[in-house]
Motif scaffolding. Structure first.
Motif, mmCIF file in Angstrom:
data_model
loop_
_atom_site.group_PDB
_atom_site.id
_atom_site.type_symbol
_atom_site.label_atom_id
_atom_site.label_comp_id
_atom_site.label_asym_id
_atom_site.label_seq_id
_atom_site.Cartn_x
_atom_site.Cartn_y
_atom_site.Cartn_z
ATOM 1 N N LYS A 60 0.830 -1.206 0.000
ATOM 2 C CA LYS A 60 0.000 0.000 0.000
ATOM 3 C C LYS A 60 0.866 1.259 0.000
ATOM 4 N N GLU A 61 1.912 1.256 0.818
ATOM 5 C CA GLU A 61 2.805 2.415 0.885
ATOM 6 C C GLU A 61 3.506 2.645 -0.451
ATOM 7 N N GLN A 62 3.959 1.547 -1.075
ATOM 8 C CA GLN A 62 4.619 1.678 -2.370
ATOM 9 C C GLN A 62 3.635 2.173 -3.433
ATOM 10 N N ALA A 63 2.422 1.666 -3.387
ATOM 11 C CA ALA A 63 1.400 2.104 -4.343
ATOM 12 C C ALA A 63 1.096 3.589 -4.150
ATOM 13 N N LYS A 64 1.065 4.030 -2.888
ATOM 14 C CA LYS A 64 0.819 5.448 -2.604
ATOM 15 C C LYS A 64 1.955 6.305 -3.167
ATOM 16 N N LYS A 65 3.193 5.870 -2.918
ATOM 17 C CA LYS A 65 4.350 6.612 -3.437
ATOM 18 C C LYS A 65 4.311 6.672 -4.963
ATOM 19 N N ASP A 66 4.029 5.537 -5.578
ATOM 20 C CA ASP A 66 3.986 5.484 -7.039
ATOM 21 C C ASP A 66 2.890 6.387 -7.593
ATOM 22 N N SER A 67 1.722 6.342 -6.952
ATOM 23 C CA SER A 67 0.617 7.167 -7.451
ATOM 24 C C SER A 67 0.901 8.658 -7.237
ATOM 25 N N GLU A 68 1.545 8.992 -6.118
ATOM 26 C CA GLU A 68 1.904 10.395 -5.886
ATOM 27 C C GLU A 68 2.925 10.867 -6.917
ATOM 28 N N SER A 69 3.871 10.001 -7.246
ATOM 29 C CA SER A 69 4.873 10.338 -8.248
ATOM 30 C C SER A 69 4.220 10.541 -9.615
ATOM 31 N N GLU A 70 3.332 9.638 -9.968
ATOM 32 C CA GLU A 70 2.622 9.774 -11.237
ATOM 33 C C GLU A 70 1.740 11.019 -11.248
ATOM 34 N N ALA A 71 1.128 11.318 -10.119
ATOM 35 C CA ALA A 71 0.287 12.514 -10.021
ATOM 36 C C ALA A 71 1.133 13.771 -10.214
ATOM 37 N N GLN A 72 2.320 13.788 -9.637
ATOM 38 C CA GLN A 72 3.202 14.948 -9.793
ATOM 39 C C GLN A 72 3.592 15.133 -11.267
ATOM 40 N N ILE A 73 3.866 14.037 -11.936
ATOM 41 C CA ILE A 73 4.195 14.107 -13.367
ATOM 42 C C ILE A 73 2.998 14.660 -14.134
ATOM 43 N N PHE A 74 1.825 14.171 -13.826
ATOM 44 C CA PHE A 74 0.605 14.637 -14.495
ATOM 45 C C PHE A 74 0.367 16.118 -14.215
ATOM 46 N N ILE A 75 0.579 16.535 -12.968
ATOM 47 C CA ILE A 75 0.385 17.948 -12.596
ATOM 48 C C ILE A 75 1.365 18.831 -13.358
ATOM 49 N N LYS A 76 2.619 18.407 -13.463
ATOM 50 C CA LYS A 76 3.613 19.194 -14.200
ATOM 51 C C LYS A 76 3.219 19.316 -15.667
ATOM 52 N N ALA A 78 0.209 19.129 -16.865
ATOM 53 C CA ALA A 78 -0.980 19.985 -16.914
ATOM 54 C C ALA A 78 -0.593 21.456 -16.780
ATOM 55 N N GLU A 79 0.365 21.746 -15.896
ATOM 56 C CA GLU A 79 0.817 23.130 -15.726
ATOM 57 C C GLU A 79 1.473 23.652 -17.004
ATOM 58 N N LYS A 80 2.288 22.814 -17.649
ATOM 59 C CA LYS A 80 2.914 23.222 -18.913
ATOM 60 C C LYS A 80 1.846 23.486 -19.973
ATOM 61 N N LEU A 81 0.861 22.607 -20.043
ATOM 62 C CA LEU A 81 -0.213 22.773 -21.016
ATOM 63 C C LEU A 81 -1.019 24.035 -20.720
ATOM 64 N N LYS A 82 -1.244 24.297 -19.436
ATOM 65 C CA LYS A 82 -1.979 25.500 -19.028
ATOM 66 C C LYS A 82 -1.223 26.756 -19.477
ATOM 67 N N LYS A 83 0.088 26.766 -19.247
ATOM 68 C CA LYS A 83 0.906 27.915 -19.669
ATOM 69 C C LYS A 83 0.840 28.100 -21.180
#
Length: 106
Positions: A60-76, A78-83
């Motif tokens: 569960k902890e590894q899945a959380k870390k992985d999903s947070e990492s993927e979310a950060q990539i997605f957010i970055k 999205a921010e580039k696309l927004k700009k």
């Protein structure tokens, strides 16, 4: 002869007593072995359950870390696309303003 018969009877009684004691001892050993087997089974079962719980927590902890990492990539992304969209919108707005001004002034 009577003495021989008595001796044989006494020997048989002793043999039966020895056999009975052996049976009792065997039953004690069997019960003891069964109790130990049950104890070992319970301990092993509890250890396996505890190990599974720990492994579950790790997963569960590894899945959380992985999903947070993927979310950060997605957010970055999205921010580039927004700009990029904002830059395009500003350019289009500037073009529209220029076009309107040219239409009004011409």
């Amino acid at each position: 002869m009577l003495e021989s018969f008595k001796a044989v009877l006494e020997t048989e009684r002793e043999a039966e007593k020895i056999i009975q004691e052996a049976k009792e001892q065997a039953e004690k050993i069997r019960k003891n072995a069964q109790e130990k087997a049950e104890t070992v089974y319970k301990e092993t079962y509890q250890n396996v359950i505890a190990e599974a719980r720990c492994k579950s927590i790790e997963i569960k902890e590894q899945a959380k870390k992985d999903s947070e990492s993927e979310a950060q990539i997605f957010i970055k992304r999205a921010e580039k696309l927004k700009k990029k969209i904002l830059v395009n919108a500003e350019q289009k707005f500037s073009e529209a303003v220029d076009f309107i001004l040219n239409e009004i002034l011409s």
